[in-house]
Design an enzyme around this catalytic site. Structure first.
Site, short mmCIF file in Angstrom:
data_model
loop_
_atom_site.label_atom_id
_atom_site.label_comp_id
_atom_site.label_asym_id
_atom_site.label_seq_id
_atom_site.Cartn_x
_atom_site.Cartn_y
_atom_site.Cartn_z
N GLN A 1 -18.88 -0.03 9.80
CA GLN A 1 -19.36 0.64 11.23
C GLN A 1 -20.03 -1.00 12.24
O GLN A 1 -20.67 -1.08 12.37
CB GLN A 1 -20.97 1.03 10.26
N GLY A 2 -18.89 -0.27 13.11
CA GLY A 2 -19.65 -1.12 14.56
C GLY A 2 -20.15 -0.55 15.72
O GLY A 2 -19.68 -0.11 16.47
N GLU B 1 -27.02 8.22 7.35
CA GLU B 1 -27.27 6.80 6.87
C GLU B 1 -29.46 6.93 7.10
O GLU B 1 -29.36 6.66 6.00
CB GLU B 1 -27.13 6.48 8.62
#
Lengths: 388, 358
Positions: free
Chosen positions: A121-122, A239
């Protein structure tokens, strides 16, 4: 309140238990012998990718929080490994299902679920942590492509990942929330450099990733140009649900009780020390509270506030459980890495340090308190400074 | 499976909250401390009797509503929310429970219908065998007579019936004490009494461990009362922070203030699930109930203390004043914490229940 299982759910629980018994030989010490085969087996039986449509390689069941919980409990009881849970499966897949194009769904979801593609994940950048929308990694148009330049930080599994889902600034002239796009690209694209980021645990659980003119087709944008902020928020929701999971905390508390019953100082068990025992009981009450709070959030429509507090309270509690274990170990609690006196391979020490990172990551405790007070209690937002 | 209040439970909660908001405004809470306090308590109890509250847990054939511990917890929470004075814990829950578990048919027939209407109220003196004896208190029972002192008796002022635990945990019914002296406490909303017995005639109830169930019930309901009182304090703090202006801003827009409110909510909300579960377990999972009751009591004591002081702080100086009256809830939470065992004592019992302490 009715906590009895319906006959249907009781039967379901028996099925899960029978499955785990029949396949007990395919894992040991909580890890599958063949991770991809195990993942395939779990998906085929509905114990992983349960609600993902069959067309995209999932099991295709209707969402049912109670069945999900029954599966989780049966796996914990049996000490069996759950399905794969990387950021691709837990964050990208739900996002694609919500806002991805048909082509993106069929292309990316099946190999992600099977474990053939690992994602990273960026999101965060050195200058964009809590203020994520301030991210500066830019994507400049060049024909049918974007050229991406900038850097990301706190990227777990960047070294193992084949792909990244990334937030980049595609519209520099628009207000900060409206200029972001959510884009996918392979990690072996020229111009990407990954550097491990070692933390206080002594391990590199994270990485920094640097981009220099990384060429990515415009068609790899998910959810539309300039819509990245909304797309990212669907993902962050997933998340926060993962962090502070009460099932994991309950399992840790059980290990802590065993530790306090087995460790001795001068022949006295730790559990027989009234001060440590009292601390343990305080934590047990908190673990039970979070467990029942979790049950409530699954079935009670009035549990909005109960949902908002899970990340803050759950991550704090995990850290406190590890802290009590360190204290109960006394001088043994400072040992690390290796050696004849080290307990549980240094797992408590690692947790104590890494769990502090989870209090900060995924929305810091302070950001969580903003969310709880603003969305949960209807308190006013911090007045915004005027943007330059 | 559903971890949520049923429609009926939600309706009960709503109607109790509505009724109590009208019935017990702050002006009335102030009068509990006056000489007319006992009259106030009796008036409130009669009005709550119209809703069936005195008979909440008494079986329908004896004139009650026949509801369970979760409904009783919702009632306690609602009473705590307005800091109401009412003999709910002793008269509507603990005395009927003692009669149900350890009374004779004759005793039940004699007392339960009258308790259910509120015509008769019962006090309960069970502190010593649960929290431990102070100042030499303790009651001994011999030949149908009680002798000794029972401190911290609940709802005993003006009670027609007393349930008394002796030093060994045996339960007894009596009407009278040689002397009943008030024990003025920080919390004027619920009066405590020191009862003295001297060869006082009493009927022994069956010796079958009923006191443990009474203890669990009392712990759960004190926890629920704290939940309601703490919710009230949080609500008042949030409302105040949205109104009060300093430095040209509402103070609730300062993170220093709103984070305090978030912390209170983050502590309170999961505690609600624990109290609900403990109450549910009391009726439906009796094996788990003692531990859950203990944790509910000890944990709400801790978070209650945090919320009581933090909500006061959010109000600033005005929070300390008698004029605002926040202190009634502060003290109620404080009293719930100490009654029938402070958190350290209760946690030690919780450890013992699991075989973690000798």
């Amino acid at each position: 309140m009715d906590l009895t299982l319906t006959p249907e759910l009781a039967t379901f629980r028996e099925e899960v238990r029978a499955f785990l018994e029949a396949h007990g030989g395919e894992y040991e010490a909580g890890a599958p012998k063949d991770p991809k085969a195990w993942q395939r087996l779990l998906i085929d039986n509905g114990y992983a990718a349960r609600t993902i449509p069959r067309a995209y390689g999932g099991f295709g069941a209707a969402p049912d929080g109670l069945k999900t919980r029954i599966i989780a409990e049966a796996f914990i009881d049996a000490g069996a490994p759950r399905g794969m849970s990387g950021q691709g499966i837990s964050m990208l897949v739900p996002t694609l299902l919500e806002v991805g194009s048909e082509e993106q769904k069929t292309r990316w979801i099946p190999p992600t679920l099977s474990g053939d593609i690992i994602w990273c994940q960026g999101y965060s950048e050195p200058g964009a942590g809590s203020d994520l929308a301030n991210l500066q990694t830019k994507a400049v148009e060049d024909g049918e492509d974007f050229l991406i330049s900038g850097s990301k930080i706190w990227t777990s599994t960047a070294a193992q990942a084949q792909m990244m889902f990334c937030l980049v600034r595609t519209e520099p002239d628009k207000p900060k929330h409206e200029g972001i796009s959510y884009i996918l690209f392979p990690m072996d694209t020229p111009g990407i450099e990954v550097r491990p980021l070692k933390t206080m645990t002594g391990q590199a659980e994270f990485n920094e990733v640097f981009f220099t003119d990384v060429r990515v087709p415009k068609t790899n944008v998910v959810g539309g140009r300039g819509r990245g902020w909304q797309v990212a928020n669907t993902t962050l929701k997933h998340e926060r649900g993962m962090l502070g999971d009460p099932n994991a905390t309950e399992a840790r508390l059980k290990q802590l009780i065993e530790l306090m019953k087995s460790e001795t100082v001068d022949g006295q068990r730790i559990i027989d020390n009234p001060i440590f025992r009292d601390r343990l009981m305080q934590l047990q009450a908190r673990v039970l509270s979070m467990k029942f709070n979790g049950l409530r959030t699954m079935t009670d429509d009035t549990a909005g506030l109960a949902r908002l507090v899970v990340k803050l309270q759950g991550c704090e509690l995990n850290h406190q459980v590890a802290a009590l274990a360190i204290d109960a170990l006394g001088e043994l609690g400072i040992l690390y890495q290796d050696g004849p006196h080290l307990r549980a391979k240094g797992r408590w020490q690692w947790n104590y340090m890494f769990d502090l990172g989870l209090i900060i990551g995924g929305g810091t405790a302070q950001i969580q308190k903003n969310i709880i007070s603003e969305r949960g209690l209807g308190m006013p937002r911090e007045p915004k400074t005027v943007e330059a | 499976m559903r971890f949520a209040l049923s429609e009926d439970q939600t309706m009960l909660q709503d109607s109790l909250n509505r009724t109590l908001a009208d019935l017990v405004p702050l002006e009335r809470v102030r009068r509990f401390a006056d000489d007319e306090g006992p009259q106030q308590v009796s008036d409130i109890w009669m009005r709550l009797a119209e809703m069936g509250l005195p008979g909440l847990m008494i079986p329908e054939e004896q004139g009650g509503l026949g509801l369970g511990m979760l409904e009783a917890a919702l009632a306690s929470e609602a009473l705590g929310k307005v800091a109401a004075a009412a003999p709910f814990l002793g008269s509507a829950v603990l005395a009927p429970l003692a009669l149900k578990l350890a009374g004779t048919d004759e005793q039940r027939r004699r007392w339960l219908p009258k308790l259910a209407t509120g015509a008769v109220t019962a006090g309960v003196a069970i502190s010593e065998p649960i929290a431990g004896a102070r100042d030499g208190a303790g009651v001994t029972a011999a030949d149908g007579r009680l002798t000794g002192q029972a401190l911290f008796a609940l709802n005993a002022t003006g009670a027609d019936l007393l349930v008394v635990a002796d030093k060994n945990g045996g339960l007894h019914l009596t009407h009278i004490a040689e002397a009943a002296e008030p024990m003025p406490s920080i919390d004027v909303t619920r009066r405590l009494t020191a009862l003295t017995f001297k060869d006082t005639p009493a009927e022994a109830l069956a010796s079958n461990g009923a006191l443990d169930r009474l203890r669990d019930a009392a712990w759960i309901l004190l926890a629920a009362d704290t939940l309601g009182a703490a919710q009230a304090m949080l609500d008042k703090a949030v409302a105040y922070a949205k109104e009060r202006k300093q430095f040209g801003r509402t103070i609730g827009s300062f993170q220093a203030v709103k984070h305090l409110c978030a912390e209170m909510a983050a502590e309170l909300e999961p505690a609600r699930a624990l109290v609900w579960y403990a109450a549910y377990a009391f009726d439906h999972a009796p094996d788990e109930a003692p531990l859950m009751a203990a944790h509910a009591k000890a944990h709400t004591s801790e978070i209650g203390r945090f919320i009581a002081r933090t909500a006061t702080e959010v109000h600033g100086g005005i929070g300390m004043t008698d004029l605002l009256g926040l202190h009634f809830w502060f003290k109620r939470i404080g009293q719930n914490r100490q009654l029938l065992g402070g958190p350290e004592k209760v946690r030690e019992i919780a450890a013992r229940m699991q075989g973690l302490a000798a």
